[in-house]
Design an enzyme around this catalytic site. Structure first.
Site: not given
Length: 275
Positions: A120, A244, A214
């Site tokens: 991320s 995610h 996502e």
């Protein structure tokens, strides 16, 4: 600091040289979590930058994921506890990522035996750290693996709209708030905050893994395309129907275990090639 903790099957936290149990950062970099899987020996070192939108998270919240990737790759791992917004906005996280990388090199780590990974925001921070290291004239590592990387803080990807009903974790407003806290009134397209817009030429081989459920799907797709256009060796893996950073679901989701195994093989293959 205390007794070494179990980290996945057969992995434990070890004291860094000159540091406390499982914690380090005495050479100028931020405090860091040090992990060593059983049998890792001197095969190589993984520098892992955790996700959390630059606002939340720590090496402790990601210890399971870091430990699993390190165990499967047979690598020692270091994860710096970089500073978070809003108290420490951009470029504090980048400064800490670069300081951690520089500290490893200055302590004698051969960059050919070093790989990076992140998820991320940590995936975006991995790229930004590589860009900053390149600008500083530092040698680059053997490879990097990015899990659902957040690389465009302008939120221009079409998947912010097309996947809004599919993403079980975030809304566009959530991610925009992360960017606002991290950058304030700063330029959202700054390549060191949004490395999608950077000159990526010369970076080491990249692995990008992402799920189709996502909002950040297009961040990963556009990053892989841009890297390929600039002659960076890039491997893109898209998993249908997964959310995610699905790799967090190792041990419960077969696709997560398989993805971590592939990431481990990718990193070790490039370490072997660099040697």
């Amino acid at each position: 600091p205390g007794a070494p903790r179990a980290v996945g099957a057969g992995a434990v936290a070890r004291p860094p040289r000159g540091g406390g149990a499982g914690r380090g950062g005495a050479g100028g970099g931020p405090p860091a979590l040090h992990l060593e899987p059983a049998g890792a020996a001197d095969r190589g070192l993984l520098l892992y930058l955790h996700g959390g939108g630059y606002l939340v998270g720590s090496p402790d919240t990601h210890e399971g994921l870091i430990g699993e990737l390190a165990r499967r790759a047979g690598l020692r791992a270091v994860s710096p506890d970089y500073r978070l917004a809003p108290e420490h906005p951009f470029p504090a996280a980048l400064d800490d990522g670069l300081a951690a990388y520089r500290e490893l090199l200055e302590s004698g780590t051969d960059p050919r035996r070093l790989v990076l990974a992140g998820d991320s925001a940590g995936g975006g921070l991995v790229l930004a750290t590589l860009l900053a290291a390149r600008a500083a004239g530092l040698p680059l590592p053997a490879a990097a693996a990015l899990f659902s990387p957040w690389v465009d803080l302008t939120l221009a990807g079409a998947s912010y709209r097309s996947r809004k009903e599919a993403d079980p974790l975030f809304t566009e407003a959530d991610i925009r708030a992360y960017a606002d806290h991290y950058l304030g009134a700063g330029d959202r397209a700054n390549p060191l905050a949004s490395p999608l817009f950077a000159d990526l030429a010369g970076l080491p081989p990249l692995l990008v893994q992402v799920g189709t459920n996502e909002l950040l799907l297009d961040d990963a797709l556009r990053l892989a395309a841009r890297a390929a256009e600039q002659d960076v060796t890039v491997t893109l893996e898209v998993e249908s129907g997964l959310p995610h950073v699905f790799q967090h679901q190792f041990g419960r989701l077969d696709e997560a275990d398989a993805a971590l195994d592939r990431a481990a093989r990718f990193l070790t293959a490039h370490l072997d090639a660099a040697r």
